[in-house]
Scaffold this motif. Sequence first.
Motif, PDB file in Angstrom:
ATOM      1  N   PHE A  96       2.914  -2.645   3.607  1.00 42.35           N
ATOM      2  CA  PHE A  96       2.318  -3.305   2.856  1.00 42.35           C
ATOM      3  C   PHE A  96       2.199  -2.277   1.275  1.00 42.35           C
ATOM      4  CE2 PHE A  96      -2.091  -3.259   1.102  1.00 42.35           C
ATOM      5  CZ  PHE A  96      -2.191  -4.683  -0.103  1.00 42.35           C
ATOM      6  N   GLY A  97       2.331  -2.801   0.450  1.00 44.19           N
ATOM      7  CA  GLY A  97       1.408  -1.591  -0.518  1.00 44.19           C
ATOM      8  C   GLY A  97       3.198  -1.538  -1.018  1.00 44.19           C
ATOM      9  N   ALA A  98       4.192  -1.638  -0.607  1.00 48.74           N
ATOM     10  CA  ALA A  98       5.339  -1.277  -0.738  1.00 48.74           C
ATOM     11  C   ALA A  98       6.285  -1.886  -2.010  1.00 48.74           C
ATOM     12  CB  ALA A  98       6.641  -0.882  -0.591  1.00 48.74           C
ATOM     13  N   TYR A 113       9.889  -6.329  -6.845  1.00 48.03           N
ATOM     14  CA  TYR A 113       8.523  -6.740  -6.045  1.00 48.03           C
ATOM     15  C   TYR A 113       7.710  -5.336  -5.404  1.00 48.03           C
ATOM     16  CZ  TYR A 113      10.682 -11.307  -5.988  1.00 48.03           C
ATOM     17  OH  TYR A 113      11.505 -12.306  -6.268  1.00 48.03           O
ATOM     18  N   ARG A 114       6.124  -5.785  -5.063  1.00 49.94           N
ATOM     19  CA  ARG A 114       5.230  -5.193  -4.908  1.00 49.94           C
ATOM     20  C   ARG A 114       4.488  -6.256  -3.942  1.00 49.94           C
ATOM     21  NH1 ARG A 114       0.081  -1.535  -6.405  1.00 49.94           N
ATOM     22  NH2 ARG A 114      -0.304  -0.214  -4.909  1.00 49.94           N
ATOM     23  N   LEU A 115       4.601  -5.765  -2.428  1.00 52.66           N
ATOM     24  CA  LEU A 115       3.457  -6.113  -1.240  1.00 52.66           C
ATOM     25  C   LEU A 115       2.508  -6.025  -1.829  1.00 52.66           C
ATOM     26  CD1 LEU A 115       6.601  -6.475  -0.835  1.00 52.66           C
ATOM     27  CD2 LEU A 115       5.851  -6.191   1.778  1.00 52.66           C
ATOM     28  N   VAL A 116       1.582  -6.794  -1.265  1.00 52.19           N
ATOM     29  CA  VAL A 116      -0.087  -6.471  -1.732  1.00 52.19           C
ATOM     30  C   VAL A 116      -0.774  -7.911  -1.061  1.00 52.19           C
ATOM     31  CG1 VAL A 116       0.486  -5.672  -4.041  1.00 52.19           C
ATOM     32  CG2 VAL A 116      -0.328  -8.142  -4.131  1.00 52.19           C
ATOM     33  N   GLY A 117      -2.042  -7.702  -1.280  1.00 50.31           N
ATOM     34  CA  GLY A 117      -3.378  -8.790  -0.568  1.00 50.31           C
ATOM     35  C   GLY A 117      -2.987 -10.012  -1.512  1.00 50.31           C
ATOM     36  N   ALA A 118      -3.595 -10.811  -0.758  1.00 49.17           N
ATOM     37  CA  ALA A 118      -3.219 -12.613  -1.436  1.00 49.17           C
ATOM     38  C   ALA A 118      -4.593 -12.860  -2.397  1.00 49.17           C
ATOM     39  CB  ALA A 118      -4.163 -13.665  -0.121  1.00 49.17           C
ATOM     40  N   ASP A 119      -5.283 -11.730  -2.775  1.00 41.47           N
ATOM     41  CA  ASP A 119      -6.116 -11.869  -3.832  1.00 41.47           C
ATOM     42  C   ASP A 119      -5.486 -11.324  -5.031  1.00 41.47           C
ATOM     43  OD1 ASP A 119      -9.279 -13.153  -2.398  1.00 41.47           O
ATOM     44  OD2 ASP A 119      -8.960 -10.906  -1.470  1.00 41.47           O
ATOM     45  N   ALA A 125       3.656  -9.515 -13.394  1.00 41.75           N
ATOM     46  CA  ALA A 125       3.910  -8.507 -12.655  1.00 41.75           C
ATOM     47  C   ALA A 125       5.204  -8.254 -11.985  1.00 41.75           C
ATOM     48  CB  ALA A 125       2.421  -7.719 -12.414  1.00 41.75           C
ATOM     49  N   GLY A 126       5.637  -8.822 -10.575  1.00 38.35           N
ATOM     50  CA  GLY A 126       6.053  -8.905  -9.837  1.00 38.35           C
ATOM     51  C   GLY A 126       5.019  -8.387  -8.341  1.00 38.35           C
ATOM     52  N   TRP A 127       3.361  -8.965  -8.066  1.00 33.68           N
ATOM     53  CA  TRP A 127       3.522  -8.729  -7.459  1.00 33.68           C
ATOM     54  C   TRP A 127       3.442  -9.700  -6.606  1.00 33.68           C
ATOM     55  CZ3 TRP A 127      -1.300  -5.399  -7.773  1.00 33.68           C
ATOM     56  CH2 TRP A 127      -0.663  -4.086  -8.882  1.00 33.68           C
ATOM     57  N   ILE A 128       3.345 -10.286  -5.501  1.00 34.50           N
ATOM     58  CA  ILE A 128       4.117 -10.707  -4.213  1.00 34.50           C
ATOM     59  C   ILE A 128       2.879 -10.622  -2.983  1.00 34.50           C
ATOM     60  CG2 ILE A 128       5.943 -12.269  -5.252  1.00 34.50           C
ATOM     61  CD1 ILE A 128       6.932 -10.596  -1.955  1.00 34.50           C
ATOM     62  N   VAL A 163      13.069   1.269  -1.905  1.00 34.58           N
ATOM     63  CA  VAL A 163      12.048   0.755  -1.051  1.00 34.58           C
ATOM     64  C   VAL A 163      10.405   1.859  -1.722  1.00 34.58           C
ATOM     65  CG1 VAL A 163      10.526   0.575   0.662  1.00 34.58           C
ATOM     66  CG2 VAL A 163      13.100  -0.526   0.980  1.00 34.58           C
ATOM     67  N   GLN A 164       9.731   2.143  -2.552  1.00 34.77           N
ATOM     68  CA  GLN A 164       9.068   3.448  -2.620  1.00 34.77           C
ATOM     69  C   GLN A 164       8.089   3.058  -2.589  1.00 34.77           C
ATOM     70  OE1 GLN A 164      11.739   3.909  -6.599  1.00 34.77           O
ATOM     71  NE2 GLN A 164       9.769   4.065  -7.419  1.00 34.77           N
ATOM     72  N   TYR A 165       6.958   3.549  -2.897  1.00 33.23           N
ATOM     73  CA  TYR A 165       5.376   3.464  -2.583  1.00 33.23           C
ATOM     74  C   TYR A 165       4.602   3.629  -4.207  1.00 33.23           C
ATOM     75  CZ  TYR A 165       6.075   1.604   2.246  1.00 33.23           C
ATOM     76  OH  TYR A 165       6.499   1.151   2.946  1.00 33.23           O
TER      77      TYR A 165
END
Length: 169
Positions: A96-98, A113-119, A125-128, A163-165
Motif C-alpha cells: 500500500f502506498g507504493a 500507478y500509486r496504490l491508495v485507498g478507495a477514497d 494522477a495514476g492513483w488506483i 517500485v518506490q515509495y
Amino acid sequence: MSRYRPPSAPSAPYITPQGRDKLMTELRYLCDDLRPEVTKALGEAAAEGDRSENAEYIYRKKQIREIDRRIRYLVKRLEVVKCVDQRPADQSKVFFGAWVELQDLDTGSTARYRLVGADEIDLDAGWISVDSPVARALLKKQEGDDVVVERPKGEVIYEISRVQYDPFE
C-alpha cells in the motif's frame, strides 16, 4: 427484470495521510462553511411564503439532505479508515502506498500507478485503489517480476520496472 444487485465487498480500510487530510478538510468545509450558508438561504426562502410552490425552498431542502448525507458518510468513514503513514520494512516489494512503473510486454507501453485507498482514487494522477484487479496482482511483487492482470478484454502481462515509495519525478 429485477434491479437487485448483491452488495459489493467492503473496500480496504486503508488511507494515506494526504487522503485522510483531504477527507477531513472536506468535512470541515461542509460543516463550517457550506451547511450554514445553505441553511441561511433555506430560511430566507421559507420566509417568502407558500412553501409547496417555492422552488428555492424545495431546492435548498434537497441540498441540505445531500450535505447531511455526505457529512454522515465522511464521519463514519473517518472512524473506520486506518492511516498508513509508515513505509514497509521491505521497500523493494509492492505494498500500500507504493509508486509502481509497469511495462506492457505486448505493446511496450509504460504505465505508472500509486496504490491508495478507495477514497483517494484519481485516475488522471495514476492513483488506483488497492482493491483494483491491477493492484491486487501487484501486491508483494518486486522489480523484474511479471504480473498477469485479468481484464474484461482478456489478460495482460506487465513487467514491474520500478517500485518506490516516493513520487516519480
